[in-house]
Motif scaffolding. Structure first.
Motif, PDB file in Angstrom:
ATOM      1  N   UNK A  52     -34.000 -20.265  15.399  1.00 39.65           N
ATOM      2  CA  UNK A  52     -32.635 -20.752  15.618  1.00 39.65           C
ATOM      3  C   UNK A  52     -31.682 -20.062  14.649  1.00 39.65           C
ATOM      4  N   UNK A  53     -30.572 -19.547  15.178  1.00 41.79           N
ATOM      5  CA  UNK A  53     -29.580 -18.993  14.255  1.00 41.79           C
ATOM      6  C   UNK A  53     -28.880 -20.128  13.502  1.00 41.79           C
ATOM      7  N   UNK A  54     -28.507 -19.854  12.253  1.00 39.76           N
ATOM      8  CA  UNK A  54     -27.815 -20.881  11.471  1.00 39.76           C
ATOM      9  C   UNK A  54     -26.399 -21.068  12.010  1.00 39.76           C
ATOM     10  N   UNK A  55     -25.800 -19.959  12.404  1.00 39.47           N
ATOM     11  CA  UNK A  55     -24.493 -20.038  13.064  1.00 39.47           C
ATOM     12  C   UNK A  55     -24.310 -18.840  13.972  1.00 39.47           C
ATOM     13  N   UNK A  56     -23.178 -18.806  14.645  1.00 43.57           N
ATOM     14  CA  UNK A  56     -22.944 -17.761  15.628  1.00 43.57           C
ATOM     15  C   UNK A  56     -23.402 -18.218  16.998  1.00 43.57           C
ATOM     16  N   UNK A  57     -23.182 -17.386  17.998  1.00 45.78           N
ATOM     17  CA  UNK A  57     -23.513 -17.824  19.354  1.00 45.78           C
ATOM     18  C   UNK A  57     -24.177 -16.718  20.183  1.00 45.78           C
ATOM     19  N   UNK A  58     -25.083 -17.162  21.069  1.00 41.85           N
ATOM     20  CA  UNK A  58     -25.701 -16.247  22.020  1.00 41.85           C
ATOM     21  C   UNK A  58     -25.429 -16.792  23.411  1.00 41.85           C
ATOM     22  N   UNK A  59     -24.840 -15.979  24.273  1.00 37.63           N
ATOM     23  CA  UNK A  59     -24.665 -16.413  25.659  1.00 37.63           C
ATOM     24  C   UNK A  59     -25.395 -15.454  26.596  1.00 37.63           C
ATOM     25  N   UNK A  60     -25.992 -16.036  27.632  1.00 35.37           N
ATOM     26  CA  UNK A  60     -26.699 -15.267  28.650  1.00 35.37           C
ATOM     27  C   UNK A  60     -26.075 -15.623  29.985  1.00 35.37           C
ATOM     28  N   UNK A  61     -25.561 -14.640  30.678  1.00 37.82           N
ATOM     29  CA  UNK A  61     -24.855 -14.835  31.946  1.00 37.82           C
ATOM     30  C   UNK A  61     -23.822 -15.957  31.832  1.00 37.82           C
ATOM     31  N   UNK A  62     -23.098 -15.929  30.740  1.00 39.12           N
ATOM     32  CA  UNK A  62     -21.990 -16.861  30.566  1.00 39.12           C
ATOM     33  C   UNK A  62     -22.348 -18.224  30.002  1.00 39.12           C
ATOM     34  N   UNK A  63     -23.650 -18.508  29.869  1.00 42.88           N
ATOM     35  CA  UNK A  63     -24.044 -19.817  29.331  1.00 42.88           C
ATOM     36  C   UNK A  63     -24.611 -19.681  27.926  1.00 42.88           C
ATOM     37  N   UNK A  64     -24.245 -20.637  27.068  1.00 42.12           N
ATOM     38  CA  UNK A  64     -24.768 -20.589  25.712  1.00 42.12           C
ATOM     39  C   UNK A  64     -26.266 -20.878  25.720  1.00 42.12           C
ATOM     40  N   UNK A  65     -27.048 -20.044  25.032  1.00 39.50           N
ATOM     41  CA  UNK A  65     -28.486 -20.323  24.936  1.00 39.50           C
ATOM     42  C   UNK A  65     -28.921 -20.499  23.482  1.00 39.50           C
ATOM     43  N   UNK A  66     -27.976 -20.461  22.548  1.00 46.07           N
ATOM     44  CA  UNK A  66     -28.385 -20.480  21.135  1.00 46.07           C
ATOM     45  C   UNK A  66     -29.071 -21.768  20.705  1.00 46.07           C
ATOM     46  N   UNK A  67     -28.810 -22.883  21.390  1.00 38.93           N
ATOM     47  CA  UNK A  67     -29.476 -24.111  20.971  1.00 38.93           C
ATOM     48  C   UNK A  67     -30.672 -24.470  21.847  1.00 38.93           C
TER      49      UNK A  67
END
Ligand code: ATP
Length: 235
Positions: A52-67
């Protein structure tokens, strides 16, 4: 397709990824190049939900997947072939491939994908009843890739697929990666073999001690003196 925005990842006190941002467009092969310990595997594991990243964001095809948990991310269309292959050695080739499809319910689609994987890797068809632990290193790499494809991913993450393979086999694996891409799968390829990676990639990112220090088209990076001397064995 995939957007990573300013992520930081820690192992306890070790700051392994430092404000990493990266983007992959649909249809591309993007390669991530870096020395041992630069953070390449950490980045792939973070994208696929294992870290898990401590902060920042990952989106895949427009949806957040970081959590999200890893399984949900696979279901969304993103598969990861980890470093070192990790096939289930006490199971046959066929059983390993079946496992790759365990989140799917479309029996017809699964049958089609078995065909596709066996077409891509005829060696796996010949050995479908063989215990995976007795396959050669190259065959295990093929199996790990085949298993990931059984989830029918739209984005495939490959962690050092050429590691430990004889040069001829490396060529075969790279040719197959290109084939997978041509049939519609976007690819993020982590490699220490920068020459080979740049030869098939559209674009590349260079990571050093947890930071992206350079990015560009493969052509640009091939011509960069800094890259030639550090990663391509050139002058
Ligand atoms: P390699 O090509 O050698 O696999 P890499 O670029 O994939 O290297 P990572 O495995 O992502 O590098 O490691 C990045 C940094 O994080 C390294 O300094 C490594 O020692 C550290 N690291 C990786 N995994 C762990 C862990 N489980 N616990 C603590 N530190 C870790």
């Amino acid at each position: 397709m995939l957007k990573i925005n300013d992520i930081n990842v820690y192992y306890g006190n070790i700051h392994a990824l430092k404000g990493v941002s990266l983007e992959i467009n649909e249809g591309e092969i993007v390669t991530l190049i870096g020395a041992n310990g630069a953070g390449k595997s950490t980045l792939l594991q973070t994208i696929s939900g294992l870290l898990k990243p401590k902060n920042g964001e990952i989106t895949f095809e427009g949806q957040s997947i970081s959590g999200k948990v890893a399984q949900a991310i696979v279901k969304q269309g993103l598969s990861h072939v980890p470093e070192g292959r990790r096939v289930f050695s006490n199971m046959t080739v066929e059983e390993n491939l079946e496992l790759g499809a365990y989140l799917r319910k479309d029996k017809q689609g699964i049958r089609e994908d078995f065909e596709k994987v066996y077409q891509l890797f005829p060696r796996l068809l010949e050995r479908k009843k063989q215990l995976s632990g007795t396959l050669s290193g190259g065959e295990q790499q093929m199996l790990a890739m085949g298993r990931a494809l059984m989830a029918r991913p739209r984005l495939l993450l490959l962690d050092e697929p050429s590691m430990g393979l004889a040069p001829l086999l490396v060529k075969t694996i790279f040719r197959i990666i290109e084939e997978i891409n041509k049939s519609g799968t976007t690819i993020l390829l982590v490699e220490q073999n920068a020459n080979m990676a740049l030869s098939i990639a559209d674009r590349a990112y260079v990571i050093e001690t947890g930071k992206i220090v350079l990015s560009g088209t493969s052509e640009e990076l091939n011509q960069s003196d800094q890259i030639r001397s550090a990663y391509l064995g050139g002058h």
